[in-house]
Enzyme design. Structure first.
Site, PDB file in Angstrom:
ATOM      1  N   CYS A 298       7.710  -0.866  -8.844  1.00 53.90           N
ATOM      2  CA  CYS A 298       8.887  -1.468  -9.487  1.00 53.90           C
ATOM      3  C   CYS A 298      10.201  -0.825  -9.052  1.00 53.90           C
ATOM      4  O   CYS A 298      11.141  -1.512  -8.642  1.00 53.90           O
ATOM      5  CB  CYS A 298       8.735  -1.431 -11.009  1.00 53.90           C
ATOM      6  SG  CYS A 298       8.706   0.239 -11.728  1.00 53.90           S
ATOM      7  N   HIS A 346       9.357   1.059 -16.370  1.00 54.54           N
ATOM      8  CA  HIS A 346       9.343  -0.146 -15.543  1.00 54.54           C
ATOM      9  C   HIS A 346      10.767  -0.685 -15.412  1.00 54.54           C
ATOM     10  O   HIS A 346      11.602  -0.494 -16.301  1.00 54.54           O
ATOM     11  CB  HIS A 346       8.440  -1.221 -16.142  1.00 54.54           C
ATOM     12  CG  HIS A 346       8.171  -2.365 -15.207  1.00 54.54           C
ATOM     13  ND1 HIS A 346       7.303  -2.271 -14.143  1.00 54.54           N
ATOM     14  CD2 HIS A 346       8.689  -3.628 -15.166  1.00 54.54           C
ATOM     15  CE1 HIS A 346       7.278  -3.417 -13.487  1.00 54.54           C
ATOM     16  NE2 HIS A 346       8.109  -4.251 -14.078  1.00 54.54           N
ATOM     17  N   HIS A 358      10.570  -8.806 -10.113  1.00 54.74           N
ATOM     18  CA  HIS A 358      10.078  -7.432 -10.172  1.00 54.74           C
ATOM     19  C   HIS A 358       8.708  -7.326  -9.502  1.00 54.74           C
ATOM     20  O   HIS A 358       8.062  -8.326  -9.202  1.00 54.74           O
ATOM     21  CB  HIS A 358       9.995  -6.959 -11.625  1.00 54.74           C
ATOM     22  CG  HIS A 358       8.931  -7.647 -12.439  1.00 54.74           C
ATOM     23  ND1 HIS A 358       8.202  -7.013 -13.428  1.00 54.74           N
ATOM     24  CD2 HIS A 358       8.465  -8.930 -12.431  1.00 54.74           C
ATOM     25  CE1 HIS A 358       7.360  -7.858 -13.997  1.00 54.74           C
ATOM     26  NE2 HIS A 358       7.494  -9.021 -13.412  1.00 54.74           N
TER      27      HIS A 358
END
Length: 383
Positions: A298, A346, A358
């Site tokens: 990420c 994240h 993402h």
């Protein structure tokens, strides 16, 4: 009268009656079954429990991944620093040896000519000439060139000692960081292996049901994204209406533009560049610890995307969240960084209308998704 005698049993000694024998055999059978029976197995977890456990394992793996990324980045910097220090130590060692040779030359010359007392030569050849002549007050016996040579040697020796100490400490720090790197890597691999093991135990029907649960969650997140999009559209419409209204005439001598428009325009342009890069990576696999070009985790994706826009971001989510200006979810603009979970493990890039792009998790690919698929922590505008 005949003597009394105990009545003899009709069954020979040791032989049980049929009823007792049956009972005994039954007891033996039951005991045998009990002894051979395996311990009662734990009840099989429900799909909801499996999903929660797998999600938790992925979240823990992602947290460990960010620790790995941070340790890897730190290791790279420390290794470069250590290499530079060792190069500097080698260079200073050479200079120190040259200075030492010069002192030796002076001592040899004075011995040959007989112009120096033995203690003067001893000072020039001492491990620390400065201390020697401080103790013996021999400075007045040296020429200015010799005095300068002694001063240079003492200075270089002091710098050398300090440099070696710094190099030693840096090496120790590098070793500790490398240990953290190895530990974080092992944690990621262990968590992912546990998740795979749980999923491998599901039947085809259970996997289909689990996929259906995830679809329902995405659909709910999508509805929330659409609601946010409506709110943002209404806010934009209100802002445009306000701008369309005639502005009051400025008073004489008052200032005009504050320059915020230009700044906002530059920020929007960079955000669009970052998004353009991220979109071009759609479909590439999530791989923990990866920052491109063939795969990403990420924070690796967000770092690479903003690098394409000319903005350097740090490697981890924990450092990226500190870069730029925090804004509300309702004020999010394309390209902003959206962080998730309480531990900020994240991150994704905001697309607009409540959506983001993402690198989701192991086994998934870079994709667009509602920001409400995970609990939002904060939104940050890098530029």
């Amino acid at each position: 009268m005949a003597p009394h005698r105990k009545a003899r049993s009709s069954n020979p000694k040791g032989i049980r009656t049929p009823a007792l024998a049956t009972a005994a055999l039954t007891s033996v059978a039951l005991l045998s079954q009990t002894a051979n029976a395996s311990p009662s197995a734990e009840p099989k977890p429900s799909l909801d429990e499996v999903q929660k456990k797998v999600d938790d394992l992925y979240a823990q793996a992602e947290t460990a991944t960010e620790k790995y990324n941070g340790a890897k980045e730190k290791t790279s910097k420390q290794r470069k620093k250590v290499d530079n220090l060792l190069d500097d130590v080698a260079s200073r060692t050479q200079k120190l040896n040259e200075a030492r040779e010069e002192l030796g030359t002076f001592a040899t010359a004075q011995y040959r000519t007989g112009t120096a007392a033995p203690d003067t030569a001893a000072m020039l050849l001492a491990d620390n000439p400065q201390d020697y002549f401080d103790q013996n007050q021999l400075m007045d016996r040296l020429t200015s060139r010799q005095q300068q040579a002694v001063d240079d040697y003492a200075t270089q020796q002091s710098e050398m000692t300090q440099m070696r100490q710094e190099a030693s400490e840096s090496l120790q720090s590098l070793t500790q960081t490398e240990n953290t790197l190895k530990s974080s890597k092992a944690t990621v691999q262990r968590k992912l292996a546990e998740a795979r093991q749980l999923l491998s135990q599901l039947t085809a029907e259970e996997k289909a049901r689990l996929a259906a649960i995830e679809r329902e969650q995405r659909e709910e997140a999508q509805r929330k994204a659409e609601e946010l999009a409506r709110q943002q559209a209404a806010e934009e419409q209100r802002r445009q209406q306000q701008q369309a209204q005639p502005a009051p005439a400025p008073s004489t001598g008052a200032g005009t533009s504050t320059g915020t428009g230009t700044s906002a325009g530059a920020s929007t342009a960079k955000g669009e560049k970052a998004l353009a890069f991220a979109r071009s990576q759609t479909g590439k696999p999530y791989v923990w610890g990866a920052s491109g070009p063939d795969s990403y985790d990420c924070s690796g994706l967000t770092q690479a995307a903003w690098k394409a826009a000319g903005v350097t971001l740090p490697r981890t989510t924990w450092d990226q969240v500190k870069t730029g200006t925090q804004v509300s979810v309702a004020s999010a603009q394309p390209g902003d960084l959206v962080f998730f979970y309480d531990d900020i493990s994240h991150v994704g890039l905001y697309l607009g209308d409540g959506m983001m792009i993402h690198a989701p998790k192991p086994g998934a690919y870079v994709r667009e998704e509602s920001i409400y698929y995970m609990p939002v922590h904060s939104v940050v505008r890098p530029a």
